[in-house]
Write a protein that holds these residues in place. Sequence first.
Motif: not given
Length: 542
Positions: A244-245, A264, A417, A460, A462, A509-510, A513, A522, A525-526
């Motif tokens: 995961a980012h 990432k 994404n 990425e 997500g 992604w992600n 965040f 952001m 997407y978490a």
Amino acid sequence: MPKSKFKFISITILLLLAALILTPSTIFTAQAQGAVQATVTTDTLNVRSVPGDNGAIIDRFTLNTVLNVEGREDQLGNGGIWVFAQPVNGGTRGWVLSDWLLFPDGFVIETLPVINITGSADPSSTSSTISAEAPSVEGGITGSTRNPINFRNGPGTNFGIIRGLEGGVAFTATGRLANNAWIRVVVNGQEGWLFTSLVTLNGDVNALPVVENVPVQSSAVSSGGSIPAAAASPRPISGFTYGAHVANFNNGDLMARMGMTWVKVQVRYGVGQDPNSVAGLINTAHAQGFRILLGIVGYPGDVAAGGTGYFDQYAAFVGGVAALGADAIEVWNEPNLDREWPTGQISGANYTQLLARAFNAIKANNPNTLVISAALAPTGAEGAFGLERVWNDNRFLASMRDAGAAAYMDCLGAHYNEGIVSPYQTSGDPRGDNYYTRYLLGMIRTYRSYFPTRPLCFTELGYLSPEGFGGLAGTFGWAADTSVAEHALWLAQAIDVARNAGVRMVIIWNLNFSGSFGDDPMGGYAMIRPDGSCPACVYFPR
């Protein structure tokens, strides 16, 4: 993560996409039996002189073209079932991959007659014998442009443009590159080069002589320059991994329980920056038992001001980061948008100059560091914003391919994404255009078609859900109806789809965040939602 989303031009595509490009016509010596009509379901479908991904590309069939399919070559190792076909209204005859054809309901492809490419029919079938030899050509092959196209003074997008040609301009082709990607032509007495995929030839491209003394490539923009030879061979990658980012390393235990092995972090590089500035990220990841992918991107203004000199500075920085023990480096981020690359200088060829220098510097300092090419913004918006500001990712990939980018990457980077349907779907997106970037499988098949010899890494991947945030900005309104439950399930399903499709790495992604729903939602997407819960975690490990 992109700062803004470009609105997509409506493009009607039936299923997903894939892609191979063109091939010369094959000549029948006897008429095949049992022909059936089928429809092309991808944006462009390569037509090849012989069945298999190594066959010379002789033409390209476009979306919704209706073909007469006359036979098949069912041979292991060819990447699928290849069929011999021709448009019902005439044109090139050649081999295409049946994956991208829609046959009548109930049709069984194995009932097609088997065609023996070596010249003798399968005695157990009603197949026809064919000859793959191309006729010789004297004086060249006539043809015409299909759409507006640049007429260049050399075979590549980095050569100067003599002038733009409209669709329907006649020419005579007098030569070709060995890979058939570009042809030398004469237009109204002036010699230049055209990209083969964008023209129609009235004959077999393989009959043209190969041009041996190709002019040296020159740059059309300030960031241009020569591309150095690869200092090492790309590293083979086997197996499948995911991670995961992350915004921080606070959830390492949770990631480990989900079976993640990668983290990432994206780094913004400034001129003169010391590689040791990222040592703490590498050391923290390793201390927690993770491999680390660093996405390293600079500033468009620095690219515009510094040209190839800046490329060398960037390469020195990423080489230093590799020496610190980075497990993987993604070279830049979304260079097909002018948010990340200078306006007017966007091209896959220009980016490949940076990638080549970075690859050589990374491998010189640490051969074990994986080099991942910059993932592109998945977009079809060039028609709305112009090529000065944005290139569709498939156009950019073709430009990278033609510039030789495959020699300078261990893995081809990709972003996905904007999904609002299950990753298993290949049609039915409610936005109505069925553009290939809407679908995970559409992305996988399209990217593979441009770089079939390189593994694919999603740096990425997500899904966006507004739950817990109270709304979405207009440019992200396409995700307004995606629930957290769908977000969670689709992430897990996407891991399975990617693994089964042979993708080598997925970075979600992600993970953690946060942030309001402005230009870059952001937090939506978490995996870890605003209330601290992680609905997606229950589906992992996969």
